[in-house]
Design an enzyme around this catalytic site. Structure first.
Site, short mmCIF file in Angstrom:
data_model
loop_
_atom_site.label_atom_id
_atom_site.label_comp_id
_atom_site.label_asym_id
_atom_site.label_seq_id
_atom_site.Cartn_x
_atom_site.Cartn_y
_atom_site.Cartn_z
N SER A 172 -11.88 -0.92 1.10
CA SER A 172 -10.50 -1.16 1.56
C SER A 172 -10.51 -1.56 3.03
CB SER A 172 -9.65 0.10 1.40
OG SER A 172 -9.27 0.31 0.07
N HIS A 231 -3.25 6.01 3.89
CA HIS A 231 -4.15 4.88 3.62
C HIS A 231 -3.59 3.57 4.14
CE1 HIS A 231 -5.99 1.71 1.04
NE2 HIS A 231 -7.08 2.43 1.19
N ASP A 236 0.83 -1.20 0.00
CA ASP A 236 0.00 0.00 0.00
C ASP A 236 0.88 1.26 0.00
OD1 ASP A 236 -2.30 1.92 1.06
OD2 ASP A 236 -3.24 0.01 0.58
#
Length: 623
Positions: free
Chosen positions: A371, A177, A139
């Site tokens: 997610s 994130h 990520d």
């Protein structure tokens, strides 16, 4: 001529940009100044590809052994030369990737409720916390907060870090994130309610950074990250890889270089968990790589801020819905994905851009998205592996799906109830951590039966599912299903479902978990009567079957169908009247086979894809 040779010829004309909702990362100015573009070049072997690219005058930026390719800058002349080279099978523009879009609504109850909503808290009580199991998060990086790099005993559990963006030696996450979803998976800090704020608080971690400050990256970087995970899986005991990346589907799953790398990881024993994407609630809105039939694709539901009261739960309207354009049923299951409270740096891009709700004075932010739902499922998988360390990825997928609990009407007797959401919206149903971890009877089996992943990767066979769009009725169906059972489950008109604010029941399960309503109708996590057919006889890949044609997808209309392969639906099964499988065969994949010996030509999509626009993806409001 061999099947491999035919397939190489076929692939030589394929030029795809599989767009993952993002803009290109920056490249060196010296390279940008040249009249060249970045491509992924694949062939018979990485050495042959590298030699050919170098001979053409291309500039190699990285080697991608996991897909027998390299990333390189090519001039138009170099690309033309390589397209005619016998060792080259595919030249793909270096497509873009990004973190899945997400957002949040006003905070009501500042506590991490998803462990309770998934049943992870029940699993903790039995001494299972993910200990000894390593998760790889590919990520935007990691903010090294103590609860993320230390377990419940305050012991270090960050086993590995690699940065393919800036080559930084220490963990960073300028975007936020990656940290947020990692926190959902394994945060060892307890919240105000006394429960851990992560699903698997003792799991180990390797963090792989492939996205930049803005949450953006390229196929090249992500494939490098996946290859690193595969190369180090034994060293770090990596059992699970989380890929919370989304993007528009512009090709069959098997023609996409990123999906090829994902399949390689799965074939090498790593369970890959990804998100359905936030393009719902419309049909055919599953994103890449969630469209890959092998992996575990997770949609999102909300517990409406009442984690122990399931009657007011509902599917998040942003959750991506199936079927895929390859006619597979997706998502595989749903997990909590709304008002998700997790850690993130206050200096991160997401924080500074006010794309999440901040708990003032803390490192916690509230977001919503698939997610986050995929992160919950990833944590549950770590719990499952601690209890059942010898599970294969196919067995892991089977257990998660067979123990999931479909959502049905709650104001009528169970035996008369209809599904509140179709299988294309909720998959097998709600994630059920206790049964997935501890169940013994009825959970032995493997998903993806009928799919040969090695043949798929080698180009000897490809597959598609049995979902199709009935134009006469205006509904989505699964070929071979007895539609007199499971009404509302396997036939879908594309609407939001029956739920309209009334009561509903999560039906099914093996009875180990009493955290919800506890009404089990199927006995094995199936809605009353069984699902029926997700798999069946093999047939020939057509590309025009059901969903690529008829107005859906970029390969219909002016772009054309697969040349020489458009056939009637009934001709695509070896035995359309074959007996449906038993319940224990339910989650063997719905498969149709393409033989590379078939004479097929592929359209050239390079001009179309080069004109495709990029963006950061949909920002969703929690319902």
């Amino acid at each position: 001529m061999s099947a491999k040779s035919n397939f190489s010829k076929i692939h030589r004309v394929v030029s795809l940009v599989l767009l993952l909702l993002i803009a290109l990362s920056s490249f060196p100015a010296s390279i940008q100044a040249a009249a060249s573009e970045s491509f992924i070049v694949q062939g018979s072997s990485i050495s042959a590809v590298a030699d050919a690219v170098t001979a053409s005058g291309g500039q190699i930026t990285s080697q991608l052994a996991i897909i027998n390719g390299v990333a390189a800058y090519l001039t138009p002349a170099a690309r033309a030369q390589l397209e005619d080279h016998p060792a080259i099978t595919a030249i793909t523009p270096n497509a873009n990737v990004a973190a899945s879009g997400l957002t949040a609504k006003k905070v009501k109850f500042p506590s991490a409720d998803f462990p309770e909503a998934s049943g992870a808290d029940y699993v903790w009580q039995q001494g299972i916390t993910g200990s000894g199991i390593t998760i790889a998060v590919v990520d935007s990086g990691l903010a090294a907060f103590n609860p993320l790099v230390k377990d419940t005993a305050n012991q270090n559990r960050l086993l590995g870090w690699v940065d393919f963006v800036q080559n930084r030696n220490k963990p960073i996450d300028p975007n936020g994130h990656g940290t947020h979803i990692t926190s959902i998976m394994l945060n060892s800090q307890k919240g105000a309610d006394g429960s851990y704020n992560g699903v698997a608080p003792d799991a180990n971690l390797v963090a792989v950074r492939v996205l930049n400050k803005n949450g953006r990256g390229t196929y090249e970087k992500v494939i490098q990250g996946i290859q690193w995970v595969v190369d180090h899986k034994d060293e770090y005991n990596i059992k699970i890889m989380n890929l919370s990346l989304t993007g528009e589907v512009l090709s069959p799953y098997w023609a996409d270089p990123l999906n090829q790398a994902v399949m390689n990881a799965w074939a090498n024993g790593i369970t890959v968990i990804t998100c359905a994407g936030n393009e719902g609630p419309s049909p055919v809105s599953i994103s890449v790589p969630g469209n890959n039939p092998y992996v575990i694709t997770v949609g999102a539901f909300t517990d409406a801020y009442t984690p122990t009261d399931w009657q007011d739960d509902y599917l998040a309207s942003f959750s991506g819905a199936g079927p895929t354009l390859d006619a597979f049923v997706k998502p595989d299951l749903v997990a909590p994905g709304a008002h998700m409270v997790a850690m993130m740096s206050n200096a991160s891009y997401i924080s500074k851009e006010h794309e999440a709700n901040w708990f003032t004075g803390t490192k916690y932010y509230e977001m919503a998205g698939t997610s986050q739902a995929a992160a919950v499922a990833t944590g549950v998988a770590a719990l499952m592996y601690q209890q059942n360390p010898n599970l294969t990825p196919d067995e892991m997928k089977y257990r998660l799906m067979i123990t999931a609990m479909p959502w049905i009407e709650g104001d009528v007797p169970v035996e008369e109830a209809r599904a509140a959401y179709s299988v294309f919206q909720q998959g097998a149903g709600r994630i059920n951590a206790p049964d997935a971890v501890f169940a013994v009877e009825g959970v032995q089996g493997a998903a993806n039966q009928g799919l040969d992943i090695w043949a798929d990767m080698n180009g000897d066979a490809h597959y598609q599912g049995f979902a199709y769009y009935d134009e006469d009725e205006g509904v989505y169906r699964i070929d071979g299903i007895d539609e007199s059972i499971n009404d509302g489950y396997v036939v879908w008109d594309g609407g939001l479902g029956l739920w309209s604010g009334g009561l509903g029941l999560w039906s099914g399960g093996l009875g180990l978990w009493s955290g919800g309503l506890g009404l089990w109708s199927g006995g094995l996590g199936l809605w009353s009567g069984g699902l029926g057919l997700w798999s069946g006889g093999l047939g020939l890949w057509s590309g025009g079957l059901g969903l690529w044609s008829g107005g859906f997808g970029l390969w219909s209309g002016g772009m054309g169908l697969w040349s020489g392969s458009a056939t009637d639906w009934n001709e695509l099964t070896d035995n359309p009247s074959a007996e449906m499988p038993a319940k224990d065969e339910l989650f063997s994949s719905q498969s149709m086979e393409f033989s590379a010996t078939q004479s097929m030509e592929y359209p050239d999509f390079s001009d179309h894809f080069n004109n495709a626009e990029t963006g950061t993806g949909p920002w969703v409001e929690e319902d």
